[in-house]
Scaffold this motif. Sequence first.
Motif, PDB file in Angstrom:
ATOM      1  N   ARG A 191       2.550   4.589   2.520  1.00  0.00           N
ATOM      2  CA  ARG A 191       2.254   4.643   1.097  1.00  0.00           C
ATOM      3  C   ARG A 191       2.643   3.313   0.460  1.00  0.00           C
ATOM      4  N   PRO A 192       1.976   2.920  -0.646  1.00  0.00           N
ATOM      5  CA  PRO A 192       2.274   1.624  -1.248  1.00  0.00           C
ATOM      6  C   PRO A 192       3.655   1.570  -1.878  1.00  0.00           C
ATOM      7  N   LEU A 193       4.317   0.421  -1.727  1.00  0.00           N
ATOM      8  CA  LEU A 193       5.562   0.176  -2.440  1.00  0.00           C
ATOM      9  C   LEU A 193       5.237  -0.087  -3.913  1.00  0.00           C
ATOM     10  N   PRO A 194       6.199   0.095  -4.803  1.00  0.00           N
ATOM     11  CA  PRO A 194       5.916  -0.059  -6.242  1.00  0.00           C
ATOM     12  C   PRO A 194       5.324  -1.414  -6.615  1.00  0.00           C
ATOM     13  N   ASP A 195       5.714  -2.479  -5.904  1.00  0.00           N
ATOM     14  CA  ASP A 195       5.231  -3.818  -6.252  1.00  0.00           C
ATOM     15  C   ASP A 195       4.143  -4.321  -5.308  1.00  0.00           C
ATOM     16  N   SER A 196       3.430  -3.410  -4.655  1.00  0.00           N
ATOM     17  CA  SER A 196       2.392  -3.801  -3.697  1.00  0.00           C
ATOM     18  C   SER A 196       1.229  -4.499  -4.394  1.00  0.00           C
ATOM     19  N   ALA A 197       1.039  -5.787  -4.107  1.00  0.00           N
ATOM     20  CA  ALA A 197      -0.090  -6.531  -4.668  1.00  0.00           C
ATOM     21  C   ALA A 197      -1.409  -6.000  -4.113  1.00  0.00           C
ATOM     22  N   PHE A 198      -1.399  -5.521  -2.878  1.00  0.00           N
ATOM     23  CA  PHE A 198      -2.612  -4.970  -2.266  1.00  0.00           C
ATOM     24  C   PHE A 198      -3.058  -3.720  -3.021  1.00  0.00           C
TER      25      PHE A 198
ATOM     26  N   PHE B  71       0.133  -5.871   3.269  1.00  0.00           N
ATOM     27  CA  PHE B  71      -0.148  -4.722   2.410  1.00  0.00           C
ATOM     28  C   PHE B  71       1.022  -4.335   1.507  1.00  0.00           C
ATOM     29  N   GLN B  72       2.237  -4.608   1.934  1.00  0.00           N
ATOM     30  CA  GLN B  72       3.431  -4.200   1.188  1.00  0.00           C
ATOM     31  C   GLN B  72       3.445  -2.677   0.994  1.00  0.00           C
ATOM     32  N   TYR B  73       3.404  -2.008   2.115  1.00  0.00           N
ATOM     33  CA  TYR B  73       3.444  -0.544   2.163  1.00  0.00           C
ATOM     34  C   TYR B  73       4.692  -0.102   2.917  1.00  0.00           C
TER      35      TYR B  73
ATOM     36  N   LEU C 230      -8.967   6.012  -0.693  1.00  0.00           N
ATOM     37  CA  LEU C 230      -9.057   5.462  -2.045  1.00  0.00           C
ATOM     38  C   LEU C 230      -8.823   6.508  -3.139  1.00  0.00           C
ATOM     39  N   THR C 231      -8.621   7.766  -2.763  1.00  0.00           N
ATOM     40  CA  THR C 231      -8.302   8.771  -3.773  1.00  0.00           C
ATOM     41  C   THR C 231      -6.834   8.706  -4.185  1.00  0.00           C
ATOM     42  N   ASP C 232      -5.966   8.263  -3.265  1.00  0.00           N
ATOM     43  CA  ASP C 232      -4.538   8.172  -3.604  1.00  0.00           C
ATOM     44  C   ASP C 232      -3.876   6.907  -3.065  1.00  0.00           C
ATOM     45  N   TYR C 233      -4.668   6.042  -2.408  1.00  0.00           N
ATOM     46  CA  TYR C 233      -4.217   4.755  -1.865  1.00  0.00           C
ATOM     47  C   TYR C 233      -3.203   4.904  -0.724  1.00  0.00           C
ATOM     48  N   SER C 234      -3.118   6.077  -0.141  1.00  0.00           N
ATOM     49  CA  SER C 234      -2.334   6.209   1.086  1.00  0.00           C
ATOM     50  C   SER C 234      -3.076   5.520   2.219  1.00  0.00           C
ATOM     51  N   MET C 235      -2.356   5.195   3.272  1.00  0.00           N
ATOM     52  CA  MET C 235      -2.934   4.378   4.342  1.00  0.00           C
ATOM     53  C   MET C 235      -2.572   4.928   5.711  1.00  0.00           C
ATOM     54  N   LYS C 236      -3.560   4.910   6.600  1.00  0.00           N
ATOM     55  CA  LYS C 236      -3.300   5.156   8.013  1.00  0.00           C
ATOM     56  C   LYS C 236      -3.306   3.784   8.683  1.00  0.00           C
ATOM     57  N   LEU C 237      -2.169   3.379   9.216  1.00  0.00           N
ATOM     58  CA  LEU C 237      -1.982   2.001   9.670  1.00  0.00           C
ATOM     59  C   LEU C 237      -1.648   1.947  11.152  1.00  0.00           C
ATOM     60  N   LEU C 238      -2.380   1.109  11.865  1.00  0.00           N
ATOM     61  CA  LEU C 238      -2.065   0.802  13.258  1.00  0.00           C
ATOM     62  C   LEU C 238      -1.648  -0.662  13.300  1.00  0.00           C
TER      63      LEU C 238
ATOM     64  N   TYR D  45      -2.446  -3.009  -6.122  1.00  0.00           N
ATOM     65  CA  TYR D  45      -2.949  -3.459  -7.429  1.00  0.00           C
ATOM     66  C   TYR D  45      -4.371  -3.990  -7.292  1.00  0.00           C
ATOM     67  N   GLU D  46      -4.619  -4.758  -6.238  1.00  0.00           N
ATOM     68  CA  GLU D  46      -5.956  -5.322  -6.012  1.00  0.00           C
ATOM     69  C   GLU D  46      -6.971  -4.208  -5.791  1.00  0.00           C
ATOM     70  N   LEU D  47      -6.597  -3.178  -5.035  1.00  0.00           N
ATOM     71  CA  LEU D  47      -7.491  -2.052  -4.795  1.00  0.00           C
ATOM     72  C   LEU D  47      -7.863  -1.358  -6.106  1.00  0.00           C
ATOM     73  N   GLU D  48      -6.890  -1.203  -6.987  1.00  0.00           N
ATOM     74  CA  GLU D  48      -7.129  -0.503  -8.242  1.00  0.00           C
ATOM     75  C   GLU D  48      -7.997  -1.313  -9.202  1.00  0.00           C
TER      76      GLU D  48
END
Length: 331
Positions: free
Chosen positions: A54-61, A185-187, A158-166, A63-66
């Motif tokens: 999940r994104p950290l509060p200061d995730s620039a990524f 990503f700063q997640y 993109l509904t909640d900006y959660s991420m599945k990351l490998l 913010y860019e997605l939004e």
Amino acid sequence: MEIIVHQAILHVLDTTLDAPVLSGSCMEMTAEKTAYLQYHIEKLLASDDIRQCRPLPDSAFRYELEQNKDFIDLSCRIAGVLFDYMHAHTTIPGADLAVVDFTRDGQPWLGILKLNYKNGYTHYTESVDGAPVNSIIQQRACLPTQSGKVEEGALVDLTDYSMKLLEKKFDIDGHKEFYLSTVVFQYTTAEPEKKKLQAIQDAAVQAVQENYQDEPHVEAQVAMLIANQAADNDNKVTVEQVRRQLAEEYPLAAVPFDDYVEKSDVLEPAQAQQPVTVSPARIRRMESRSIHTASGIEVKIPTEILSEDSAVEFLHAEDGSVSLLIKNVIL
């Protein structure tokens, strides 16, 4: 699960160059390209090496997605951040970056597939004294094959900006570290799905063994219980689902199971309620049990019949050895 690719763009992140080669428009999506991207997206979604982040509060990524609704510009910005870090840390392999706009069962997702370069070989033909001469040449920038494996990638809901990351660890300034979650990503980082699944399975086994000492093949029975749950729930399983199943089949194990889950270092309280992905390959492994003898013989038995005395029987000798009796064999 239905994956529909709407558009995709490819950027070249070759770290032997001084700058990325960014595409100015999306690829023309042929059937072959669509199938290639769909395959790797589906494989990532099913991987038990994936991390739920999940994104950290200061995730620039985040913010860019939004804020950035220009797909091409967004993909170029992602590629630029990634290339700058890769270029500064050359232990990270060069790659082509495929950014994919797709829907999963009607929901919008963004795929970021880092297609790391592999060495490969192909033929080439040159003219020598007016005659064609065929030879072999090494290709340094081969992409993963359609049946191959993407080693690094992110799929963003993109509904909640959660991420599945490998992601993989690389040598960064003398230390093995992740860089996708922490820098690009700063997640948050989380345990891989297979570790969370193993923690759930271990908690269930301990709870059953503690309260049903005479129950045979507990590990196999719990594995089958979880495999059935996953197969019935789109390759996903939750702590609550396993608890309910234990309450039905092993009532005395339900409360101890909660205790073992709570004590787990892997299953943090916030994550314990989240579904855990169980890959189809792992489900298949859980549905059978392989038994090896000292002489090298291997027997694979479906888990569901391990406790059926009419099918197989384990005979315990006084010296501690165990013999397997297989019944009703038709040759």
